[in-house]
Write a protein that holds these residues in place. Structure first.
Motif, mmCIF file in Angstrom:
data_model
loop_
_atom_site.group_PDB
_atom_site.id
_atom_site.type_symbol
_atom_site.label_atom_id
_atom_site.label_comp_id
_atom_site.label_asym_id
_atom_site.label_seq_id
_atom_site.Cartn_x
_atom_site.Cartn_y
_atom_site.Cartn_z
ATOM 1 N N PRO A 1 43.849 39.309 44.928
ATOM 2 C CA PRO A 1 42.482 39.549 45.408
ATOM 3 C C PRO A 1 41.588 38.326 45.216
ATOM 4 O O PRO A 1 41.852 37.470 44.363
ATOM 5 N N GLU A 2 40.536 38.279 46.027
ATOM 6 C CA GLU A 2 39.593 37.173 45.910
ATOM 7 C C GLU A 2 38.869 37.238 44.570
ATOM 8 O O GLU A 2 38.464 38.298 44.105
ATOM 9 N N CYS A 3 38.705 36.083 43.985
ATOM 10 C CA CYS A 3 38.030 35.942 42.692
ATOM 11 C C CYS A 3 36.583 35.505 42.946
ATOM 12 O O CYS A 3 36.260 34.987 44.016
ATOM 13 N N GLY A 4 35.747 35.674 41.958
ATOM 14 C CA GLY A 4 34.366 35.226 42.042
ATOM 15 C C GLY A 4 34.248 33.729 42.260
ATOM 16 O O GLY A 4 33.236 33.241 42.768
ATOM 17 N N CYS A 5 35.277 32.978 41.880
ATOM 18 C CA CYS A 5 35.239 31.522 42.044
ATOM 19 C C CYS A 5 35.570 31.106 43.474
ATOM 20 O O CYS A 5 35.440 29.935 43.830
ATOM 21 N N GLY A 6 36.032 32.073 44.300
ATOM 22 C CA GLY A 6 36.384 31.768 45.680
ATOM 23 C C GLY A 6 37.882 31.620 45.896
ATOM 24 O O GLY A 6 38.345 31.616 47.037
ATOM 25 N N HIS B 1 41.993 32.898 45.097
ATOM 26 C CA HIS B 1 42.668 34.199 45.168
ATOM 27 C C HIS B 1 43.662 34.330 44.035
ATOM 28 O O HIS B 1 44.367 33.375 43.707
ATOM 29 N N GLY B 2 43.734 35.526 43.463
ATOM 30 C CA GLY B 2 44.742 35.829 42.464
ATOM 31 C C GLY B 2 44.529 35.203 41.108
ATOM 32 O O GLY B 2 45.478 35.063 40.334
ATOM 33 N N CYS B 3 43.303 34.860 40.778
ATOM 34 C CA CYS B 3 43.009 34.276 39.460
ATOM 35 C C CYS B 3 43.142 35.336 38.369
ATOM 36 O O CYS B 3 43.020 36.538 38.621
ATOM 37 N N PHE B 4 43.339 34.878 37.156
ATOM 38 C CA PHE B 4 43.394 35.766 35.992
ATOM 39 C C PHE B 4 42.191 36.696 35.977
ATOM 40 O O PHE B 4 42.322 37.904 35.781
ATOM 41 N N GLU B 5 41.017 36.150 36.211
ATOM 42 C CA GLU B 5 39.774 36.933 36.199
ATOM 43 C C GLU B 5 39.805 38.055 37.235
ATOM 44 O O GLU B 5 39.329 39.155 36.979
#
Length: 156
Positions: free
Chosen positions: A8-13, A15-19
């Motif tokens: 999924p898209e992360c707040g940082c822009g 995709h698939g980040c730990f967050e």
């Protein structure tokens, strides 16, 4: 740290980040989205359909009441956390990795064994040997305590 390039898209822009996969916010979003689609959980009995007051401790209560859905969501987050910890082992050759935050504080018993197992599975041969994975005992004070230690060191 990207864990799933198709995630999924992360707040940082990205995709698939730990967050986006394993944070408290990601866990809550997963649960709230599933409930909106009709998923049953004891959390709605405890907090109402909108789950507006959802807290990390509520997840522990739901799991202890036998909520398999919440248990699966938490296990998935623990698996992603384990992948991240395995990556850290590979990068830093650390002796200790300390995990903190409200999720770990409330769900240490449920998450830490999964995190350890998955981290060791994803670590390169030898890089997991002797590494201790621990939960912090500082809770929400971890950030401010670390800042105070750094400030003290800088003034000596």
């Amino acid at each position: 740290m990207v864990l799933d390039v198709n995630g999924p898209e992360c707040g940082c822009g990205n995709h698939g980040c730990f967050e986006a996969l394993a944070s408290r916010r990601a866990i809550f979003r997963t649960i709230q989205t599933a409930v909106k689609k009709g998923q049953e959980t004891v959390l709605t009995e405890m907090l109402g359909k909108d789950l507006a007051d959802l807290r990390s401790g509520d997840l522990r209560k739901a799991i202890r009441r036998g909520d398999k859905f919440v248990e699966r969501v938490v296990e998935q987050a623990a698996e992603y956390t384990g992948i991240a910890v395995g990556n850290l082992m590979n990068l830093f050759n650390a002796e200790v990795i300390v995990l903190g935050g409200g999720m770990i504080e409330q769900l240490e018993e449920e998450m830490l064994p999964i995190i350890e197992r998955v981290a060791k599975k994803h670590a390169m041969p030898g890089s997991a040997e002797g590494v201790a994975i621990k939960a912090t005992r500082l809770g929400d004070d971890a950030g401010i305590t670390g800042g105070a230690v750094l400030a003290r060191r800088a003034t000596k």
